[in-house]
Design a protein around this motif. Structure first.
Motif, PDB file in Angstrom:
ATOM      1  N   ARG A 188       0.812  -1.218   0.000  1.00  0.00           N
ATOM      2  CA  ARG A 188       0.000   0.000   0.000  1.00  0.00           C
ATOM      3  C   ARG A 188       0.843   1.264   0.000  1.00  0.00           C
ATOM      4  O   ARG A 188       1.972   1.270   0.514  1.00  0.00           O
ATOM      5  CB  ARG A 188      -0.922   0.019   1.218  1.00  0.00           C
ATOM      6  CG  ARG A 188      -0.209   0.189   2.555  1.00  0.00           C
ATOM      7  CD  ARG A 188      -1.164  -0.021   3.712  1.00  0.00           C
ATOM      8  NE  ARG A 188      -0.529   0.193   5.010  1.00  0.00           N
ATOM      9  CZ  ARG A 188       0.191  -0.700   5.649  1.00  0.00           C
ATOM     10  NH1 ARG A 188       0.441  -1.886   5.102  1.00  0.00           N
ATOM     11  NH2 ARG A 188       0.713  -0.424   6.840  1.00  0.00           N
ATOM     12  N   ASP A 189       0.304   2.306  -0.607  1.00  0.00           N
ATOM     13  CA  ASP A 189       0.941   3.625  -0.528  1.00  0.00           C
ATOM     14  C   ASP A 189       0.910   4.115   0.912  1.00  0.00           C
ATOM     15  O   ASP A 189      -0.056   3.861   1.650  1.00  0.00           O
ATOM     16  CB  ASP A 189       0.213   4.618  -1.439  1.00  0.00           C
ATOM     17  CG  ASP A 189       0.423   4.301  -2.912  1.00  0.00           C
ATOM     18  OD1 ASP A 189       1.295   3.463  -3.226  1.00  0.00           O
ATOM     19  OD2 ASP A 189      -0.299   4.887  -3.749  1.00  0.00           O
ATOM     20  N   ALA A 190       1.924   4.821   1.296  1.00  0.00           N
ATOM     21  CA  ALA A 190       2.076   5.201   2.701  1.00  0.00           C
ATOM     22  C   ALA A 190       1.034   6.211   3.168  1.00  0.00           C
ATOM     23  O   ALA A 190       0.676   6.246   4.353  1.00  0.00           O
ATOM     24  CB  ALA A 190       3.473   5.760   2.935  1.00  0.00           C
ATOM     25  N   ASP A 191       0.502   7.034   2.246  1.00  0.00           N
ATOM     26  CA  ASP A 191      -0.342   8.159   2.678  1.00  0.00           C
ATOM     27  C   ASP A 191      -1.831   7.936   2.420  1.00  0.00           C
ATOM     28  O   ASP A 191      -2.621   8.884   2.465  1.00  0.00           O
ATOM     29  CB  ASP A 191       0.106   9.439   1.968  1.00  0.00           C
ATOM     30  CG  ASP A 191       0.067   9.295   0.452  1.00  0.00           C
ATOM     31  OD1 ASP A 191      -0.071   8.154  -0.022  1.00  0.00           O
ATOM     32  OD2 ASP A 191       0.186  10.318  -0.242  1.00  0.00           O
ATOM     33  N   PRO A 193      -5.738   7.034   3.170  1.00  0.00           N
ATOM     34  CA  PRO A 193      -6.537   7.251   4.379  1.00  0.00           C
ATOM     35  C   PRO A 193      -7.278   6.012   4.863  1.00  0.00           C
ATOM     36  O   PRO A 193      -8.350   6.123   5.480  1.00  0.00           O
ATOM     37  CB  PRO A 193      -7.533   8.327   3.917  1.00  0.00           C
ATOM     38  CG  PRO A 193      -7.764   8.021   2.488  1.00  0.00           C
ATOM     39  CD  PRO A 193      -6.429   7.536   1.958  1.00  0.00           C
ATOM     40  N   LEU A 194      -6.735   4.843   4.597  1.00  0.00           N
ATOM     41  CA  LEU A 194      -7.365   3.601   5.039  1.00  0.00           C
ATOM     42  C   LEU A 194      -6.657   3.113   6.294  1.00  0.00           C
ATOM     43  O   LEU A 194      -5.427   3.010   6.323  1.00  0.00           O
ATOM     44  CB  LEU A 194      -7.276   2.541   3.936  1.00  0.00           C
ATOM     45  CG  LEU A 194      -7.905   2.912   2.596  1.00  0.00           C
ATOM     46  CD1 LEU A 194      -7.672   1.806   1.570  1.00  0.00           C
ATOM     47  CD2 LEU A 194      -9.400   3.203   2.755  1.00  0.00           C
ATOM     48  N   LYS A 195      -7.456   2.783   7.327  1.00  0.00           N
ATOM     49  CA  LYS A 195      -6.874   2.432   8.622  1.00  0.00           C
ATOM     50  C   LYS A 195      -6.330   1.011   8.670  1.00  0.00           C
ATOM     51  O   LYS A 195      -5.390   0.715   9.417  1.00  0.00           O
ATOM     52  CB  LYS A 195      -7.923   2.607   9.727  1.00  0.00           C
ATOM     53  CG  LYS A 195      -8.484   4.010   9.864  1.00  0.00           C
ATOM     54  CD  LYS A 195      -9.472   4.073  11.021  1.00  0.00           C
ATOM     55  CE  LYS A 195     -10.100   5.452  11.154  1.00  0.00           C
ATOM     56  NZ  LYS A 195     -10.986   5.768  10.014  1.00  0.00           N
ATOM     57  N   ASN A 196      -6.917   0.108   7.913  1.00  0.00           N
ATOM     58  CA  ASN A 196      -6.515  -1.295   7.981  1.00  0.00           C
ATOM     59  C   ASN A 196      -6.876  -2.006   6.678  1.00  0.00           C
ATOM     60  O   ASN A 196      -7.521  -1.426   5.798  1.00  0.00           O
ATOM     61  CB  ASN A 196      -7.170  -1.990   9.179  1.00  0.00           C
ATOM     62  CG  ASN A 196      -8.678  -1.759   9.214  1.00  0.00           C
ATOM     63  OD1 ASN A 196      -9.375  -2.075   8.246  1.00  0.00           O
ATOM     64  ND2 ASN A 196      -9.188  -1.205  10.319  1.00  0.00           N
ATOM     65  N   LYS A 197      -6.468  -3.251   6.576  1.00  0.00           N
ATOM     66  CA  LYS A 197      -6.689  -3.983   5.324  1.00  0.00           C
ATOM     67  C   LYS A 197      -8.164  -4.315   5.093  1.00  0.00           C
ATOM     68  O   LYS A 197      -8.574  -4.517   3.948  1.00  0.00           O
ATOM     69  CB  LYS A 197      -5.846  -5.254   5.287  1.00  0.00           C
ATOM     70  CG  LYS A 197      -6.113  -6.247   6.397  1.00  0.00           C
ATOM     71  CD  LYS A 197      -5.093  -7.381   6.318  1.00  0.00           C
ATOM     72  CE  LYS A 197      -5.277  -8.360   7.463  1.00  0.00           C
ATOM     73  NZ  LYS A 197      -4.224  -9.418   7.450  1.00  0.00           N
ATOM     74  N   ILE A 202     -13.088  -3.322   1.704  1.00  0.00           N
ATOM     75  CA  ILE A 202     -14.358  -2.627   1.477  1.00  0.00           C
ATOM     76  C   ILE A 202     -14.256  -1.711   0.262  1.00  0.00           C
ATOM     77  O   ILE A 202     -15.106  -1.744  -0.638  1.00  0.00           O
ATOM     78  CB  ILE A 202     -14.756  -1.812   2.727  1.00  0.00           C
ATOM     79  CG1 ILE A 202     -15.052  -2.731   3.911  1.00  0.00           C
ATOM     80  CG2 ILE A 202     -15.977  -0.938   2.427  1.00  0.00           C
ATOM     81  CD1 ILE A 202     -15.283  -2.003   5.226  1.00  0.00           C
ATOM     82  N   LEU A 203     -13.208  -0.888   0.241  1.00  0.00           N
ATOM     83  CA  LEU A 203     -13.051   0.052  -0.870  1.00  0.00           C
ATOM     84  C   LEU A 203     -12.838  -0.695  -2.181  1.00  0.00           C
ATOM     85  O   LEU A 203     -13.373  -0.299  -3.226  1.00  0.00           O
ATOM     86  CB  LEU A 203     -11.877   0.989  -0.604  1.00  0.00           C
ATOM     87  CG  LEU A 203     -11.653   2.082  -1.670  1.00  0.00           C
ATOM     88  CD1 LEU A 203     -12.896   2.919  -1.871  1.00  0.00           C
ATOM     89  CD2 LEU A 203     -10.453   2.952  -1.310  1.00  0.00           C
ATOM     90  N   ALA A 204     -12.085  -1.780  -2.154  1.00  0.00           N
ATOM     91  CA  ALA A 204     -11.845  -2.562  -3.368  1.00  0.00           C
ATOM     92  C   ALA A 204     -13.155  -3.100  -3.934  1.00  0.00           C
ATOM     93  O   ALA A 204     -13.348  -3.137  -5.161  1.00  0.00           O
ATOM     94  CB  ALA A 204     -10.889  -3.711  -3.075  1.00  0.00           C
ATOM     95  N   SER A 205     -14.064  -3.499  -3.064  1.00  0.00           N
ATOM     96  CA  SER A 205     -15.348  -4.025  -3.539  1.00  0.00           C
ATOM     97  C   SER A 205     -16.170  -2.936  -4.222  1.00  0.00           C
ATOM     98  O   SER A 205     -16.873  -3.201  -5.204  1.00  0.00           O
ATOM     99  CB  SER A 205     -16.137  -4.637  -2.373  1.00  0.00           C
ATOM    100  OG  SER A 205     -16.669  -3.654  -1.503  1.00  0.00           O
TER     101      SER A 205
END
Length: 326
Positions: A188-191, A193-197, A202-205
């Motif tokens: 993952r990119d370091a910056d 705004p996702l807190k966890n995998k 969720i976002l990927a879906s």
């Protein structure tokens, strides 16, 4: 006298050879005329019982040549439990396949963007698959991080043998998704705004359901990341549709966008509580490696592609052009 004896022995030998050849030819070349593609062998089944069933069904003329041959070659007539494809085979080829345990290969495909319920519905009607899901606690069995199995099954074609349980097949799909998610989260990119995998899942879906073109996934992801960073609501229709469940009839209405559900991203801040579908590998990667853009909006062009906008004014113009056709 000796001459007659030798003649009798030669004649007897010829008869034996002829009968042996006839037996061999019959056993190895008689077609199996079953009106079914598959045969299921249970533990403890014997060749004699199987052959009798085939004879009663009219699939072969008589069992006696095979029973006789089995006395001479008993190791070739033991049966291994399983499901076997026997269409267009000779009786001997079918017996040989069952004896060697060359079982039929079945496939089950989880499609990118498919929902858990759609997968369960397909499992119920899959060939020679034991549907045991009502007997297990899904959360405990699969050790999901929450009570919802949505999103946790990796889209792929899975091979299985007859008699495999649905839970065993889904366990494979779940383990594959966990491995893929772990691998993607590590990249993952370091910056972001996702807190966890799980948030990445969720976002990927959502990206999966919004993207008609694989090449656009990272750009669509950038829109959602930009909105999350700005504290803007995601306002994505697929989450609304998922929240409606069986009430959705193919037409999303304005009243639906105003309805308060945990999945209505027009009414809630941030991500919905769970994924809304099974995301692909590309969608997973796009969720954690968004393209760097200034886009905050996108609208479908009607051909599988999207028009991306940086401002609400530009977006509204795109809506008039591509949706309202003005």
């Amino acid at each position: 006298m000796i001459r007659y004896l030798l003649f009798a022995i030669a004649l007897l030998a010829s008869i034996v050879i002829f009968l042996s050849y006839s037996l061999y030819d019959r056993v190895h070349n008689e077609p199996l005329s079953l009106n079914q593609t598959y045969v299921q062998i249970e533990n403890g089944d014997t060749f004699n019982r199987l052959c009798t069933e085939w004879q009663v069904a009219g699939a072969l003329q008589s069992c006696w040549p095979y029973k006789l041959y089995s006395k001479l070659n008993p190791n070739n007539f033991t049966l291994k439990a399983g499901v076997y494809e026997v269409s267009s085979l000779t009786v001997w080829s079918a017996i040989n396949k069952i004896n060697k345990g060359i079982k039929a290969d079945f496939t089950f495909t989880i499609i990118e963007g498919e929902s858990y319920q759609a997968i369960v519905d397909k499992l119920k009607v899959s060939e020679f698959l034991v549907f045991d899901l009502p007997k297990i606690d899904v959360k405990t069995h699969f050790q999901f991080g929450n009570a919802h199995p949505e999103g946790w099954l990796y889209p792929e074609t899975y091979h299985y043998e007859g008699g495999t349980s649905a839970s065993a097949l889904l366990t494979r799909a779940h383990d594959k998704m966990k491995r893929q998610l772990d691998d993607v989260w590590a990249k993952r990119d370091a910056d972001i705004p996702l807190k966890n995998k799980y948030e990445a899942l969720i976002l990927a879906s959502i990206i999966e359901k919004e993207s008609g073109q694989a090449a656009e996934r990272s750009t669509i992801s950038s829109v959602f990341h930009n909105r999350l960073n700005k504290g803007m609501r995601l306002q994505t229709d697929p989450t609304v549709i998922y929240g409606l469940g069986k009430r959705y009839n193919g037409d999303i209405k304005r009243v639906h966008l105003k309805e308060h559900t945990p999945y209505n991203t027009y009414r809630i801040n941030g991500l919905p509580p769970t994924p809304i579908a099974m995301p692909s590998q590309d969608a997973l990667l796009a969720a954690v490696q968004p393209k760097s853009t200034d886009y905050f909006y996108f609208v479908s062009k009607g051909n599988g592609e999207h028009y991306f906008s940086k401002s609400l004014k530009e977006h509204n113009q795109a809506v008039r052009k591509y949706i309202l056709k003005k």
